[in-house]
Design a protein around this motif. Structure first.
Motif, PDB file in Angstrom:
ATOM      1  N   TYR A 130      11.063   5.528   7.187  1.00 34.52           N
ATOM      2  CA  TYR A 130      11.112   5.925   6.058  1.00 34.52           C
ATOM      3  C   TYR A 130      10.062   6.183   5.105  1.00 34.52           C
ATOM      4  O   TYR A 130       9.424   5.694   5.684  1.00 34.52           O
ATOM      5  N   GLN A 131      10.600   7.100   4.327  1.00 30.70           N
ATOM      6  CA  GLN A 131       9.419   8.245   3.143  1.00 30.70           C
ATOM      7  C   GLN A 131       9.869   7.883   2.184  1.00 30.70           C
ATOM      8  O   GLN A 131      10.913   8.222   1.021  1.00 30.70           O
ATOM      9  N   VAL A 132       9.347   6.746   1.193  1.00 31.64           N
ATOM     10  CA  VAL A 132       9.312   5.961   0.053  1.00 31.64           C
ATOM     11  C   VAL A 132       9.169   7.227  -0.880  1.00 31.64           C
ATOM     12  O   VAL A 132       8.104   7.411  -1.260  1.00 31.64           O
ATOM     13  N   PHE A 133      10.365   7.134  -1.811  1.00 32.51           N
ATOM     14  CA  PHE A 133      10.141   8.335  -3.190  1.00 32.51           C
ATOM     15  C   PHE A 133       9.283   7.271  -4.056  1.00 32.51           C
ATOM     16  O   PHE A 133       9.583   6.127  -4.207  1.00 32.51           O
ATOM     17  N   LYS A 134       8.853   7.861  -4.824  1.00 29.32           N
ATOM     18  CA  LYS A 134       7.944   7.811  -6.375  1.00 29.32           C
ATOM     19  C   LYS A 134       9.373   7.832  -7.113  1.00 29.32           C
ATOM     20  O   LYS A 134       9.178   6.656  -8.213  1.00 29.32           O
ATOM     21  N   THR A 135      10.209   8.605  -7.347  1.00 25.67           N
ATOM     22  CA  THR A 135      11.036   8.664  -7.849  1.00 25.67           C
ATOM     23  C   THR A 135      12.157   7.722  -7.915  1.00 25.67           C
ATOM     24  O   THR A 135      12.460   7.992  -6.350  1.00 25.67           O
ATOM     25  N   GLY A 136      12.572   6.922  -8.519  1.00 29.84           N
ATOM     26  CA  GLY A 136      13.858   6.231  -7.589  1.00 29.84           C
ATOM     27  C   GLY A 136      13.244   4.873  -6.767  1.00 29.84           C
ATOM     28  O   GLY A 136      14.654   4.211  -6.614  1.00 29.84           O
ATOM     29  N   THR A 137      12.869   4.629  -6.729  1.00 31.42           N
ATOM     30  CA  THR A 137      12.305   3.353  -7.139  1.00 31.42           C
ATOM     31  C   THR A 137      10.554   2.410  -7.704  1.00 31.42           C
ATOM     32  O   THR A 137      10.234   3.228  -8.818  1.00 31.42           O
ATOM     33  N   LYS A 138      11.927   1.518  -8.275  1.00 34.38           N
ATOM     34  CA  LYS A 138      11.147   0.994  -8.893  1.00 34.38           C
ATOM     35  C   LYS A 138      11.817  -1.389  -8.885  1.00 34.38           C
ATOM     36  O   LYS A 138      12.179  -1.170  -8.192  1.00 34.38           O
ATOM     37  N   ASN A 139      11.092  -1.566 -10.190  1.00 31.53           N
ATOM     38  CA  ASN A 139      11.416  -3.211 -10.619  1.00 31.53           C
ATOM     39  C   ASN A 139      10.648  -3.141 -11.900  1.00 31.53           C
ATOM     40  O   ASN A 139       9.966  -3.365 -12.229  1.00 31.53           O
ATOM     41  N   ASN A 140      12.162  -3.871 -12.080  1.00 34.39           N
ATOM     42  CA  ASN A 140      12.538  -3.629 -13.727  1.00 34.39           C
ATOM     43  C   ASN A 140      12.123  -5.445 -14.341  1.00 34.39           C
ATOM     44  O   ASN A 140      12.335  -5.505 -15.602  1.00 34.39           O
ATOM     45  N   GLY A 141      12.110  -6.038 -13.644  1.00 36.00           N
ATOM     46  CA  GLY A 141      12.077  -7.413 -13.817  1.00 36.00           C
ATOM     47  C   GLY A 141      13.806  -8.202 -13.894  1.00 36.00           C
ATOM     48  O   GLY A 141      13.755  -9.696 -13.926  1.00 36.00           O
ATOM     49  N   THR A 142      14.333  -7.630 -13.641  1.00 35.51           N
ATOM     50  CA  THR A 142      16.022  -8.033 -13.525  1.00 35.51           C
ATOM     51  C   THR A 142      16.327  -7.623 -11.704  1.00 35.51           C
ATOM     52  O   THR A 142      17.309  -8.056 -11.536  1.00 35.51           O
ATOM     53  N   HIS A 143      16.261  -6.066 -11.345  1.00 32.54           N
ATOM     54  CA  HIS A 143      16.566  -5.476 -10.791  1.00 32.54           C
ATOM     55  C   HIS A 143      15.743  -4.562  -9.594  1.00 32.54           C
ATOM     56  O   HIS A 143      14.569  -4.807 -10.458  1.00 32.54           O
ATOM     57  N   TRP A 144      15.632  -5.080  -8.502  1.00 36.34           N
ATOM     58  CA  TRP A 144      14.915  -3.963  -7.559  1.00 36.34           C
ATOM     59  C   TRP A 144      15.027  -2.600  -6.765  1.00 36.34           C
ATOM     60  O   TRP A 144      16.618  -2.731  -6.860  1.00 36.34           O
ATOM     61  N   GLN A 145      14.704  -1.805  -6.919  1.00 36.49           N
ATOM     62  CA  GLN A 145      16.185  -0.894  -6.752  1.00 36.49           C
ATOM     63  C   GLN A 145      14.414   0.873  -5.763  1.00 36.49           C
ATOM     64  O   GLN A 145      13.701   0.359  -5.710  1.00 36.49           O
ATOM     65  N   ILE A 146      14.724   0.967  -4.344  1.00 35.64           N
ATOM     66  CA  ILE A 146      14.115   1.530  -3.461  1.00 35.64           C
ATOM     67  C   ILE A 146      14.871   2.753  -3.373  1.00 35.64           C
ATOM     68  O   ILE A 146      16.030   2.547  -2.507  1.00 35.64           O
ATOM     69  N   THR A 147      14.208   4.308  -3.581  1.00 34.09           N
ATOM     70  CA  THR A 147      15.004   5.083  -2.904  1.00 34.09           C
ATOM     71  C   THR A 147      14.525   5.719  -2.053  1.00 34.09           C
ATOM     72  O   THR A 147      12.653   6.005  -1.799  1.00 34.09           O
ATOM     73  N   ALA A 148      14.454   6.194  -0.583  1.00 35.35           N
ATOM     74  CA  ALA A 148      13.817   6.707   0.328  1.00 35.35           C
ATOM     75  C   ALA A 148      14.616   7.934   1.478  1.00 35.35           C
ATOM     76  O   ALA A 148      15.517   7.499   1.472  1.00 35.35           O
TER      77      ALA A 148
END
Length: 220
Positions: A130-148
């Motif tokens: 997996y190569q994790v994207f800089k865009t589309g990977t985040k954690n906003n305090g209520t949800h986390w998201q990963i894009t790879a």
């Protein structure tokens, strides 16, 4: 929908069809256009609780891929922060196919490539990467998201996922965090809910797949 009770590793994703304690399958996926990354995905919402909380699994593929080939895919997972880890089985079962385990961490998320030969904790797997994207990977305090981007997720042994049709996938959920959440090699607990579905890859084709991958990896 019926939800699983806490089950040990010995209750395999491979037994999805026969087990009476699984999350009920939902056959359909929907098309999702992600303005942030530019990809067109098809997505599935896997419910893991009676209050309809769930994990969203999104998949994007290149256009024009021939059948019976090992093609790259982009995976995006969106989960509430109460999700300790979320799993995806690319072959629809726990053993003998590439697995992904993902969890939120710090301001982003982590994804780990795994493989299980028995109904025990899946081990690190070098056959998919997996190569994790800089865009589309985040954690906003209520949800986390990963894009790879995953290379090696769509072919294993003599098995190939269809780039233009439906593929049977499976998910797993646990509320428990991995023992070392900063590391992709961390151990993690047994799943408490599992389920499966038929994911439409054909509607997730992206003509500019390679360009979008490079852009979201920060190469352009």
């Amino acid at each position: 929908m019926r939800l699983a009770q806490l089950v040990p590793w010995s209750t395999a994703l491979a037994s999805l069809v026969a087990s009476p304690i699984l999350a009920a399958p939902e056959a359909d996926t929907s098309v999702y256009h992600d303005m942030e990354t530019g990809f067109t995905f098809t997505q599935y919402f896997g419910r893991y609780s009676l209050n309809n909380a769930g994990i969203t699994y999104r998949i994007a593929v290149p256009s024009g891929v021939a059948a019976n080939t090992n093609f790259d895919v982009v995976l995006q997972i969106v989960a509430p922060n109460e999700v300790g880890w979320a799993g995806l089985a690319w072959g629809g079962g726990m053993t003998g196919n590439p697995l992904a385990a993902a969890w939120g961490w710090s301001s982003g998320a982590i994804i780990s490539s795994r493989w299980a030969t028995s109904h025990t904790l899946p081990q690190l797997y070098s056959g998919s990467a997996y190569q994790v994207f800089k865009t589309g990977t985040k954690n906003n305090g209520t949800h986390w998201q990963i894009t790879a981007k995953c290379s090696g997720c769509t072919a294993y042994g003599s098995n190939y996922l269809s780039p233009t049709g439906g593929n049977r996938l499976a998910f797993a959920y646990s509320s428990s965090k991995p023992s070392n959440p900063s590391s992709s090699s961390s151990d993690f607990s047994e799943h408490s809910v599992i389920g499966f579905w038929n994911h439409d890859f054909g509607s997730a084709a992206n003509p500019t797949f390679t360009t979008l991958v490079a852009k979201n990896l920060g190469r352009h």
